[in-house]
Enzyme design. Structure first.
Site, short mmCIF file in Angstrom:
data_model
loop_
_atom_site.label_atom_id
_atom_site.label_comp_id
_atom_site.label_asym_id
_atom_site.label_seq_id
_atom_site.Cartn_x
_atom_site.Cartn_y
_atom_site.Cartn_z
N ARG A 93 1.04 -1.32 -0.18
CA ARG A 93 -0.35 -0.07 0.07
C ARG A 93 0.72 0.70 0.06
NH1 ARG A 93 -2.17 -3.87 -0.94
NH2 ARG A 93 -3.96 -4.60 0.28
N SER A 127 -11.40 2.92 3.33
CA SER A 127 -10.04 3.12 5.31
C SER A 127 -9.76 3.83 5.32
CB SER A 127 -9.41 1.37 4.66
OG SER A 127 -10.08 0.70 4.06
N GLU A 166 -4.80 6.26 6.73
CA GLU A 166 -4.26 5.85 5.58
C GLU A 166 -4.96 7.20 4.49
OE1 GLU A 166 -6.04 2.03 2.88
OE2 GLU A 166 -5.99 3.35 2.19
P1 NAP Z 1 -10.01 -8.48 5.76
O1 NAP Z 1 -10.43 -8.50 4.69
O2 NAP Z 1 -10.56 -9.33 6.20
O3 NAP Z 1 -8.35 -7.68 5.65
C1 NAP Z 1 -7.97 -7.77 7.00
C2 NAP Z 1 -6.30 -8.06 6.64
O4 NAP Z 1 -5.72 -9.44 6.75
C3 NAP Z 1 -6.22 -7.26 5.34
O5 NAP Z 1 -4.38 -6.56 5.27
C4 NAP Z 1 -5.69 -8.62 4.64
O6 NAP Z 1 -4.39 -8.35 3.58
C5 NAP Z 1 -5.61 -9.33 5.85
N1 NAP Z 1 -6.11 -10.98 5.14
C6 NAP Z 1 -7.20 -11.11 5.39
N2 NAP Z 1 -7.06 -12.80 4.46
C7 NAP Z 1 -6.10 -12.87 4.36
C8 NAP Z 1 -5.22 -14.00 3.61
N3 NAP Z 1 -6.00 -14.47 2.86
N4 NAP Z 1 -4.23 -13.82 2.97
C9 NAP Z 1 -3.16 -12.93 3.70
N5 NAP Z 1 -3.99 -11.94 3.92
C10 NAP Z 1 -5.55 -11.83 4.27
O7 NAP Z 1 -10.71 -6.94 5.46
P2 NAP Z 1 -10.70 -5.64 5.31
O8 NAP Z 1 -9.55 -4.54 6.78
O9 NAP Z 1 -11.86 -5.28 5.05
O10 NAP Z 1 -10.32 -5.58 4.11
C11 NAP Z 1 -10.95 -5.96 2.73
C12 NAP Z 1 -9.49 -5.91 1.54
O11 NAP Z 1 -9.49 -4.14 1.28
C13 NAP Z 1 -8.68 -6.91 1.67
O12 NAP Z 1 -7.63 -6.92 0.62
C14 NAP Z 1 -7.69 -4.83 2.23
O13 NAP Z 1 -5.59 -5.07 2.08
C15 NAP Z 1 -8.52 -4.31 1.12
N6 NAP Z 1 -7.81 -2.85 1.98
C16 NAP Z 1 -7.38 -2.18 0.64
C17 NAP Z 1 -7.15 -0.79 1.25
C18 NAP Z 1 -6.37 0.13 0.12
O14 NAP Z 1 -5.86 0.10 -1.18
N7 NAP Z 1 -5.44 1.59 0.26
C19 NAP Z 1 -7.52 -0.05 2.24
C20 NAP Z 1 -8.23 -1.12 2.80
C21 NAP Z 1 -9.13 -2.53 2.54
P3 NAP Z 1 -4.08 -8.04 2.34
O15 NAP Z 1 -4.15 -6.42 2.98
O16 NAP Z 1 -2.41 -7.92 2.19
O17 NAP Z 1 -5.67 -8.09 1.52
#
Ligand code: NAP
Length: 348
Positions: A174, A248, A344
């Protein structure tokens, strides 16, 4: 005199509040505001601002931007540069050049319709395409760094148009140089992605697996993944038109193994995911929720009940309110877990 002549030729507005330009609906005024619909317009705006001694800020949809109450004392340029064209096809993949002002989700929709894989899990992320590399947007196992080949940009330091390769962008989780060492230097005008002609393959993130299970979906098409992500995000994230927010508000946190272990000793149910040898990712939403902050109203900001990563501007009247709420959340989480979560959205 020169200033007024340039303002009227370039269709520049004055004193526009950032509450009208950001989805959080807070922030003081933009001294000048203009739109760029071509690379040349963007360069001309930059050059004229420099001649007049004005700073420049490029914005897209305002969905990942927080502005302080003093606003921005310079020229704000809304990037509206269009474009979507296939520039290479090697049989297995297509390389696509996308104008920085294109709506990101429309680009994802188009690539899915074309049978191209690589960004389908990045569905329903608000904002324009040029903003995507800045924070290396990622979700559900994909991030833009996986498919990005290069970006085209205006380099305000050298006053030239440049190509920045994947390596030049300095991507990490990110993050990129555009919000790090080179913040404010480059105005991205186009992004180039290499997408593959293939279907998504399991395993998927738990939320997507659950969606497929519930709907008994076993044909994992690009459209099925896109629909899953749209449904999950729509259920978790409030509509910014009805409930002003920046998606987020906190980053999911990456900590050292020993820090995660210290929390796990007390909270063995804490979810965590391995990053590299010494680091683990912890869902920040879990930390905020476990600190009993979910649903709370702090200084007019509501911690969203559907997803504790999101702050909704319910009745805040200034950036100061938002900053007070943010700082209270950060310190409550720090007191409870001894880790420091971070905001963020970019802040100016
Ligand atoms: P979430 O899906 O529960 O994810 C929370 C955290 O757990 C994230 O850091 C996610 O990693 C990690 N995670 C969940 N399942 C995983 C797996 N199977 N393997 C590895 N890591 C895992 O809930 P959330 O916070 O609402 O996020 C949903 C998705 O949106 C996530 O992928 C998150 O990264 C993304 N998101 C992106 C941004 C951005 O681009 N700025 C902001 C917020 C959320 P990852 O982050 O590596 O996916």
């Amino acid at each position: 005199m020169l200033q007024f002549a340039i303002l009227s030729i370039m269709n520049i507005k004055t004193n526009i509040p950032f509450s009208e330009l950001t989805t959080m609906k807070l922030g003081g005024p933009a001294k000048f505001l203009a739109e760029a619909t071509t690379v040349q317009e963007l360069v001309d705006l930059y050059r004229n601002a420099k001649r007049l001694g004005q700073r420049v800020l490029i914005i897209g949809g305002g969905s990942n931007l927080i502005v302080k109450d003093k606003g921005f004392d310079g020229l704000v340029i809304k990037n509206r540069i269009p474009g979507f064209s296939v520039i290479e096809d090697d049989g297995a993949s297509q390389t696509i050049k996308i104008g920085a002002g294109e709506d990101w989700d429309s680009v994802v929709a188009r690539s899915v319709d074309m049978g191209l894989s690589g960004i389908e899990a990045l569905s329903a992320i608000p904002g324009v395409s040029g903003a995507a590399p800045i924070q290396n947007i990622g979700a559900y196992g994909q991030e833009i760094a996986d498919t990005l080949v290069y970006v085209e940009a205006y380099d305000s330091q050298t006053d030239t148009l440049v190509k920045l390769s994947w390596e030049d962008c300095g991507f990490s989780y990110r993050h990129s140089i555009f919000r790090g060492s080179a913040q404010g230097r480059f105005a991205i005008t186009a992004i180039v992605l290499k997408l593959y002609k293939k279907s998504p393959t399991p395993p998927f993130y738990a939320a997507i697996e659950k969606y497929f299970e519930e709907l008994a979906i076993t044909d994992y098409t690009l459209a099925a993944v896109r629909n899953a992500v749209i449904t999950i995000r729509t259920n978790k994230l409030p509509d910014p038109v009805q409930h002003p927010n920046s998606g987020s508000f906190f980053k999911n946190i990456v900590v050292e193994k020993w820090q995660a272990n210290a929390i796990l000793e007390k909270y063995p149910d804490m979810p965590s995911y391995k990053m590299d040898g010494d680091h683990l990712k912890i869902p920040t939403g879990w930390l905020i929720e476990t600190a009993d902050l979910k649903g709370e109203l702090l200084h007019g900001m509501r911690i969203h009940t559907g997803n504790a990563l999101v702050l909704i501007n319910e009745s805040a009247t200034s950036y100061a309110d938002l900053a007070a709420a943010r700082d209270e959340i950060i310190s409550t989480v720090r007191d409870k877990f001894q880790v420091t979560i971070e905001q963020e959205p970019l802040e100016i």
